[in-house]
Design an enzyme around this catalytic site. Structure first.
Site, mmCIF file in Angstrom:
data_model
loop_
_atom_site.group_PDB
_atom_site.id
_atom_site.type_symbol
_atom_site.label_atom_id
_atom_site.label_comp_id
_atom_site.label_asym_id
_atom_site.label_seq_id
_atom_site.Cartn_x
_atom_site.Cartn_y
_atom_site.Cartn_z
ATOM 1 N N LYS A 31 0.994 -1.168 0.074
ATOM 2 C CA LYS A 31 0.235 -0.164 -0.153
ATOM 3 C C LYS A 31 0.889 1.185 0.118
ATOM 4 C CE LYS A 31 -4.073 1.850 2.721
ATOM 5 N NZ LYS A 31 -4.915 1.789 3.681
ATOM 6 N N SER A 86 -9.659 2.115 2.869
ATOM 7 C CA SER A 86 -8.713 3.008 1.886
ATOM 8 C C SER A 86 -7.851 1.855 1.302
ATOM 9 C CB SER A 86 -7.989 3.937 2.595
ATOM 10 O OG SER A 86 -7.128 3.451 3.786
ATOM 11 N N SER A 135 -10.023 -0.329 7.055
ATOM 12 C CA SER A 135 -9.360 -0.091 5.835
ATOM 13 C C SER A 135 -8.731 -1.275 5.192
ATOM 14 C CB SER A 135 -8.489 1.096 5.633
ATOM 15 O OG SER A 135 -9.302 2.484 6.098
#
Length: 484
Positions: free
Chosen positions: A78, A153, A177
């Protein structure tokens, strides 16, 4: 069949038998990215040159001694986890030119385990959002249906695994997330106990809530990846100095006598009927395996969303003050003076959702409002944690849906922040309490995946993984993949 669809142990055996090489696995990853990422758009940056060089190095070492099970496996990171020499943007225009000079602790641990990072994955800007539409570069789509969001996210991290672009990925979970996008994309996503995995090198959103965790195709892979990244880190002041158990050995499949709590608040108003049916069916599977399922109450759950957005926004307001156009990131051109440079840099660099949360947090922390908002939210947080503590005195795990609905259509909620925030209503309490939870696929609603959330006691990831694995081994939902 792609090599990346094989089980971890199968790949490991093939590498040991020299039927395949690490370069073959990395080739497979980049071929798949080239084939499908034009539609999925999971990646922000590909690190192909370094990945192929690392693969060649590992191929040269493959014959020397016993290798770990993560040896040679392609992984995505990420883009709020810093990577030395590879752009780390947090999906923000503010950091579009930021090249870190060090690796996050989790990245160093993955390199030590000899996994190969193939690139950085898209996300909501600074991890603020639940749909991946807040990325300042582009929106990621759901591999099951390109008209729908992948969640957020960590939407890029979930979509890349679901689409078969990488073997597994790392995400971060502040209010759901990791788990929510895992549910939307039909994969496994785990949020460990707060402090179990080092946050050193994770760009902070809300420091008392953020936690790095794995996104994988199945529970076994999650256990292996968690094993590699967990552990004390002196560079993280919130890191727990605790012994790390063998998570893989916990995957016994035995849940006989296990006591399961099902909060009535998690299956009440606002839960899609098809999601509720999938969860109830999953509970019947566990009952059939010998678990005892009973309804309980977590009475302060209704205050979780309000509590979270006050606390998370307050911490974001403080953490993001460092982005001022002076030390790193993008600086506004031709400012009139220092204050003008701060103002223009932050106005131009941050997106709307980030600005919204900074303003909310600054207001909550301001003189005259601190006690009424921030302090009150901290007190409610204690009550939410106390609810879990009381339930765990009698029960081993808490189970419910991961999200109240399946994935929603792109653009359908992006202009309605309150509705978007409510999508995290079932995951937020876990972060406020600092306890572990996992999302595993448990069905489909209108052709889109549904996630089952299994919540455990602090530092009891072993039980969470055991329950998830037992359910997974008696269903086929984790085997189903989107056709791209």
């Amino acid at each position: 069949m792609s090599l990346l669809t094989l089980r971890l142990q199968e790949i490991h055996n093939k590498l040991h038998a020299k039927e395949i090489t690490v370069s073959d696995l990395v080739d497979e990853s980049y071929k798949r990215i080239a084939a499908v990422d034009g539609q999925v758009r999971a990646f922000l940056t590909l690190d192909e040159e370094n990945a192929r060089a690392a693969a060649r190095t590992l191929d040269g070492q493959a014959s020397g001694g016993t290798r770990g099970l993560l040896f040679g496996l392609p992984i995505g990171i990420k883009d709020n986890i810093v990577t030395e020499g590879v752009t780390t943007t947090c999906a923000s225009q503010f950091l579009k030119n930021y090249n870190p000079i060090y690796d996050a602790t989790v990245v160093r641990k993955l390199k030590a385990a000899e996994a190969v990072s193939v690139g950085k994955l898209n996300m909501d800007e600074f991890a603020m959002g639940g749909s991946n539409e807040n990325s300042s570069f582009h929106a990621t789509t759901n591999p099951w249906n390109a008209e729908y969001v992948p969640g957020g996210s960590s939407g890029g991290s979930a979509a890349a695994v679901a689409a078969g672009e990488v073997f597994f990925s790392l995400g971060s979970d502040t209010g759901g997330s990791i788990r929510q996008p895992a549910a939307y994309c039909g994969i496994v996503g785990m949020k460990p106990t707060y402090g179990l995995v080092s946050r050193f090198g994770l760009v902070a959103f809300a420091s008392s809530l953020d936690q790095i965790g794995p996104l994988t195709k199945n529970v076994e892979d999650s256990a292996y990846l968690l094993q590699a990244i967990a552990g004390h880190d002196p560079q993280d002041s919130t890191s727990l100095n605790t012994e790390i158990p063998d998570y893989v050995s916990a995957l016994t499949g035995d849940v006989t006598g296990l006591r399961v709590a099902v909060p009535k608040e998690y299956l009440g108003e606002g839960i899609d009927p098809k999601v509720k049916d999938a969860v109830l069916s999953a509970l019947k599977v566990l009952e059939g395996l010998g678990a005892v399922v009973e309804e309980v109450s977590l009475p302060h759950s209704e205050y979780a969303v309000a509590t979270y957005y006050l606390l998370a926004s307050s911490e974001a307001s403080s953490n993001l003050a460092r982005f001022d156009g002076v030390r790193y990131g993008v600086r506004a051109e031709n400012p009139k003076n220092l204050i003008d440079m701060y103002t223009k840099s932050r106005s131009e660099g941050f997106g709307d959702e980030v600005k919204r949360r900074i303003m909310l947090g600054t207001y909550a922390l301001s003189s005259g409002y601190y006690d009424a908002y921030y302090l009150k939210a901290q007190k409610v947080r204690t009550l939410i944690k106390r609810d879990f503590d009381q339930v765990f005195e009698k029960y081993d795990v808490v189970i419910g849906p991961t999200a109240p609905t399946p994935a929603f259509k792109l653009g359908s909620q992006v202009d309605d922040p309150l509705t978007m925030y409510l999508n995290d209503i079932l995951t937020i309490p876990v972060n406020l309490a600092g306890i572990p939870a996992i999302s595993v696929p448990c069905g489909f609603a209108d052709g889109l995946p549904v996630g089952l959330q299994i919540i455990g006691k602090a530092l009891d990831e072993s039980t969470v993984l055991r329950v998830a694995h037992a359910f997974e081994q008696n269903t086929d939902f984790h085997k189903q993949r989107p056709s791209l």
